[in-house]
Design a protein around this motif. Structure first.
Motif, PDB file in Angstrom:
ATOM      1  N   TRP A   1       0.893  -1.631  -0.146  1.00 46.80           N
ATOM      2  CA  TRP A   1      -0.220   0.143  -0.213  1.00 46.80           C
ATOM      3  C   TRP A   1       0.576   1.106   0.014  1.00 46.80           C
ATOM      4  CZ3 TRP A   1      -5.165  -0.147  -0.499  1.00 46.80           C
ATOM      5  CH2 TRP A   1      -5.741  -1.936   0.204  1.00 46.80           C
ATOM      6  N   PRO A   2       1.523   1.426  -1.310  1.00 43.52           N
ATOM      7  CA  PRO A   2       2.194   2.353  -1.079  1.00 43.52           C
ATOM      8  C   PRO A   2       1.595   3.975  -0.958  1.00 43.52           C
ATOM      9  CG  PRO A   2       2.361   1.384  -3.248  1.00 43.52           C
ATOM     10  CD  PRO A   2       1.803   0.777  -2.366  1.00 43.52           C
ATOM     11  N   GLY A   3       1.948   4.869  -0.172  1.00 39.05           N
ATOM     12  CA  GLY A   3       1.324   5.659   0.732  1.00 39.05           C
ATOM     13  C   GLY A   3       0.406   6.025   1.139  1.00 39.05           C
ATOM     14  N   GLN A   4       0.067   4.944   2.017  1.00 36.13           N
ATOM     15  CA  GLN A   4      -1.024   4.639   2.732  1.00 36.13           C
ATOM     16  C   GLN A   4       0.046   4.206   4.079  1.00 36.13           C
ATOM     17  OE1 GLN A   4      -3.396   6.587   2.198  1.00 36.13           O
ATOM     18  NE2 GLN A   4      -4.534   5.101   0.354  1.00 36.13           N
ATOM     19  N   GLU A   5       0.459   5.452   5.248  1.00 32.95           N
ATOM     20  CA  GLU A   5       0.906   5.302   6.212  1.00 32.95           C
ATOM     21  C   GLU A   5       0.106   4.825   7.624  1.00 32.95           C
ATOM     22  OE1 GLU A   5       4.492   6.481   6.691  1.00 32.95           O
ATOM     23  OE2 GLU A   5       4.110   6.496   4.457  1.00 32.95           O
ATOM     24  N   ASN A   6      -0.835   4.754   7.617  1.00 33.62           N
ATOM     25  CA  ASN A   6      -1.577   4.113   8.409  1.00 33.62           C
ATOM     26  C   ASN A   6      -2.147   3.167   8.296  1.00 33.62           C
ATOM     27  OD1 ASN A   6      -0.195   6.369  10.933  1.00 33.62           O
ATOM     28  ND2 ASN A   6      -1.375   7.497   9.100  1.00 33.62           N
ATOM     29  N   LEU A   7      -2.100   1.910   8.994  1.00 34.37           N
ATOM     30  CA  LEU A   7      -2.958   0.818   8.372  1.00 34.37           C
ATOM     31  C   LEU A   7      -3.251  -0.360   9.505  1.00 34.37           C
ATOM     32  CD1 LEU A   7      -0.200   0.800   5.782  1.00 34.37           C
ATOM     33  CD2 LEU A   7      -1.789  -0.753   4.796  1.00 34.37           C
TER      34      LEU A   7
ATOM     35  N   THR B   1      -8.277 -19.310  11.944  1.00 33.35           N
ATOM     36  CA  THR B   1      -8.699 -20.151  12.525  1.00 33.35           C
ATOM     37  C   THR B   1      -8.998 -19.346  13.983  1.00 33.35           C
ATOM     38  OG1 THR B   1      -7.449 -22.452  12.104  1.00 33.35           O
ATOM     39  CG2 THR B   1      -7.809 -21.691  14.885  1.00 33.35           C
ATOM     40  N   GLY B   2      -7.475 -18.013  14.453  1.00 35.02           N
ATOM     41  CA  GLY B   2      -7.837 -17.350  15.605  1.00 35.02           C
ATOM     42  C   GLY B   2      -8.667 -15.833  14.309  1.00 35.02           C
ATOM     43  N   ILE B   3      -8.688 -14.837  15.341  1.00 40.73           N
ATOM     44  CA  ILE B   3      -8.226 -13.300  14.705  1.00 40.73           C
ATOM     45  C   ILE B   3      -7.686 -12.860  15.336  1.00 40.73           C
ATOM     46  CG2 ILE B   3     -10.036 -11.281  14.604  1.00 40.73           C
ATOM     47  CD1 ILE B   3     -12.107 -12.832  15.040  1.00 40.73           C
ATOM     48  N   GLY B   4      -6.493 -11.744  14.566  1.00 41.69           N
ATOM     49  CA  GLY B   4      -5.333 -11.107  14.800  1.00 41.69           C
ATOM     50  C   GLY B   4      -5.760  -9.633  14.453  1.00 41.69           C
ATOM     51  N   CYS B   5      -4.841  -8.685  14.430  1.00 40.85           N
ATOM     52  CA  CYS B   5      -4.827  -6.964  13.561  1.00 40.85           C
ATOM     53  C   CYS B   5      -3.437  -6.960  14.378  1.00 40.85           C
ATOM     54  CB  CYS B   5      -5.984  -6.796  14.249  1.00 40.85           C
ATOM     55  SG  CYS B   5      -5.663  -4.960  14.305  1.00 40.85           S
ATOM     56  N   GLY B   6      -2.769  -6.221  13.014  1.00 44.15           N
ATOM     57  CA  GLY B   6      -1.323  -5.042  12.951  1.00 44.15           C
ATOM     58  C   GLY B   6      -2.220  -4.677  13.074  1.00 44.15           C
ATOM     59  N   VAL B   7      -1.755  -3.217  13.359  1.00 42.60           N
ATOM     60  CA  VAL B   7      -0.840  -1.699  13.407  1.00 42.60           C
ATOM     61  C   VAL B   7      -0.264  -1.045  13.075  1.00 42.60           C
ATOM     62  CG1 VAL B   7      -1.853   0.045  14.718  1.00 42.60           C
ATOM     63  CG2 VAL B   7      -2.963  -1.763  15.106  1.00 42.60           C
ATOM     64  N   ILE B   8      -0.079  -0.500  11.983  1.00 40.14           N
ATOM     65  CA  ILE B   8       0.950   0.289  11.432  1.00 40.14           C
ATOM     66  C   ILE B   8       0.972   1.486  11.299  1.00 40.14           C
ATOM     67  CG2 ILE B   8       2.045   0.942   9.308  1.00 40.14           C
ATOM     68  CD1 ILE B   8       2.690  -2.066   9.723  1.00 40.14           C
ATOM     69  N   VAL B   9       1.599   2.467  12.204  1.00 37.50           N
ATOM     70  CA  VAL B   9       1.379   3.703  12.489  1.00 37.50           C
ATOM     71  C   VAL B   9       2.577   4.545  11.587  1.00 37.50           C
ATOM     72  CG1 VAL B   9       0.879   5.633  14.574  1.00 37.50           C
ATOM     73  CG2 VAL B   9       0.490   3.240  14.702  1.00 37.50           C
ATOM     74  N   ASN B  10       2.200   5.163  10.789  1.00 38.73           N
ATOM     75  CA  ASN B  10       3.684   6.265  10.402  1.00 38.73           C
ATOM     76  C   ASN B  10       4.274   5.487   9.362  1.00 38.73           C
ATOM     77  OD1 ASN B  10       1.899   9.210  10.903  1.00 38.73           O
ATOM     78  ND2 ASN B  10       2.888   8.782  12.794  1.00 38.73           N
ATOM     79  N   GLY B  11       3.759   4.240   8.941  1.00 36.16           N
ATOM     80  CA  GLY B  11       4.487   3.485   7.707  1.00 36.16           C
ATOM     81  C   GLY B  11       5.146   2.364   9.294  1.00 36.16           C
ATOM     82  N   ARG B  12       5.163   2.075  10.705  1.00 39.62           N
ATOM     83  CA  ARG B  12       5.711   1.474  11.237  1.00 39.62           C
ATOM     84  C   ARG B  12       4.906   0.160  12.322  1.00 39.62           C
ATOM     85  NH1 ARG B  12      11.272   2.751  11.507  1.00 39.62           N
ATOM     86  NH2 ARG B  12      11.002   0.656  13.363  1.00 39.62           N
ATOM     87  N   LEU B  13       5.542  -0.693  11.955  1.00 42.68           N
ATOM     88  CA  LEU B  13       4.661  -1.422  13.314  1.00 42.68           C
ATOM     89  C   LEU B  13       5.185  -1.176  14.460  1.00 42.68           C
ATOM     90  CD1 LEU B  13       3.186  -4.302  13.246  1.00 42.68           C
ATOM     91  CD2 LEU B  13       4.825  -4.947  13.974  1.00 42.68           C
ATOM     92  N   HIS B  14       3.409  -0.795  14.806  1.00 43.23           N
ATOM     93  CA  HIS B  14       2.789  -0.356  16.344  1.00 43.23           C
ATOM     94  C   HIS B  14       3.112  -1.569  16.818  1.00 43.23           C
ATOM     95  CE1 HIS B  14       2.113   1.614  19.773  1.00 43.23           C
ATOM     96  NE2 HIS B  14       0.696   1.090  19.689  1.00 43.23           N
TER      97      HIS B  14
END
Length: 381
Positions: A200-206, A213-226
């Motif tokens: 997702w080039p140009g998108q900094e917050n995802l 099997t389970g549910i997870g979520c990763g957070v990218i803030v200002n282009g870096r993993l939080h």
């Protein structure tokens, strides 16, 4: 096979710029690093002598003489990475730029315990290295995703669900005893987020959901993993409203995972007389228009969307990308999207994109490669 990267500090920063594709010439390195051209040239020459960089051909001209193109040397090294799931492990060897050299998947039961699982993974790495990597090319680091919470300070798994024997197990120490190299141990959704962010080039917050099997979520803030302190993005144990009450694997009542995960849907379908062996079977049932499966997946998507409503209003991301084995069921993403757009503030959803993940099945491996290169180039390594 156990050489360390002989770089850190400014050299490591320059190597990382080339490895990630941001720099292709000495001029690019000087512009991006802020170092003097003479300092960049000196360090580049040292990296070439160390066998880590190569310089050949000509790059695009920005006016004047065309610069010579920098790239990672083919013999600079490889990274061994894995994505552990409940019933399988996906393994890969990557070059230092993060490009996959070989990827394979094999059965693996996480419930067999940490020693058996990690040893199986290590033996598979050793075989892949022997079969696909020349002896002169060093292994530079080993990383794995874990389907449970990981303390970033200790790289130990903390109170995971459906992973007997894993709580507080020293995963990094166990692997380091076999590979005297930089080791990365990370939550699988975080690795998926780190890999997905590259798509997702140009998108900094995802926000990157992994629904399997389970549910997870990763957070990218200002282009870096939080990561927070290790629990950032863990939406699986958010409590949901329900007319019934279900005990989650974590011991609490009415967690999102107890209603909307692949494991929960498989149990509910089996109870309804529809045979389900694995989460992937649910997608097949939905594609075959089995009404029980389609209805349950829609309800799961709505529940996930209701939890995301709070988070989207709070975090206001650019993108919510949905991956994992259940994401191939189209009604899931449609229901997530409907719930979020219905309940969120217009300003929060005006430019929001909710879409299937783009990086594919290797997202976690790509994320592991990116984070592992950072670990290998850090001064502590």
């Amino acid at each position: 096979m156990k050489q360390r990267l002989p770089v850190q500090g400014a050299q490591g920063d320059l190597l990382r710029l080339v490895a990630t594709g941001r720099a292709e010439s000495r001029a690019d390195l000087a512009r991006l690093s802020g170092l003097a051209a003479s300092s960049v040239s000196l360090r580049v020459e040292e990296l070439i002598e160390a066998g880590l960089l190569a310089e050949e051909g000509s790059g695009p001209s920005r006016g004047g003489r065309r610069p010579r193109r920098l790239s990672l040397a083919p013999a600079a090294g490889v990274l061994a990475v894995a994505d552990l799931g409940a019933h399988h492990v996906r393994l890969g060897l990557l070059d230092l730029s993060g490009a996959p050299l070989v990827v394979e998947e094999r059965p693996c039961e996480i419930a067999d315990g940490p020693e058996a699982t990690l040893d199986l993974m290590a033996e598979a790495f050793d075989r892949l290295l022997e079969e696909h990597v020349p002896p002169t090319v060093p292994l530079r680091g080993v990383g794995t995703g874990i389907p449970g919470p990981v303390d970033p300070a200790t790289q130990r798994v903390v109170t995971p669900s459906r992973m007997p024997g894993w709580n507080e197990f020293p995963v990094a120490e166990h692997l380091r005893a076999r590979y005297d190299l930089p080791i990365l141990v990370e939550n699988d959704a975080n690795l998926m987020a780190a890999g997905e962010a590259r798509s997702w080039p140009g998108q900094e917050n995802l926000m990157v959901l992994k629904v399997g099997t389970g549910i997870g979520c990763g957070v990218i803030v200002n282009g870096r993993l939080h990561r927070g302190r290790g629990a950032a993005g863990d939406i699986s144990h958010v409590r949901v409203l329900s007319d019934s009450s279900v005990i989650c694997a974590c011991g609490h009542h009415d967690c999102l995972e107890a209603y909307a995960s692949g494991a929960a849907l498989a149990t509910a379908l089996t109870d309804a007389g529809v045979t389900v062996s694995h989460t992937s079977d649910i997608v097949g049932l939905v594609n075959d228009a089995v009404p029980e499966a389609t209805s349950m997946v829609r309800t799961a998507g709505r529940r996930i969307g209701e939890v995301l409503t709070v988070l989207v209003n709070f975090f206001n991301p650019d993108v919510v990308a949905v991956g994992g084995s259940l994401s191939a069921a189209e009604p899931l993403i449609t229901s997530i999207r409907a719930a979020v757009y219905e309940r969120c503030l217009p300003l929060a959803t005006r430019d929001l994109e909710i879409a299937p993940a783009r990086a594919g099945r290797d997202a976690a491996l790509l994320g592991a490669g990116s984070l592992l290169l950072d670990a290998a180039l850090s001064p502590s390594a």
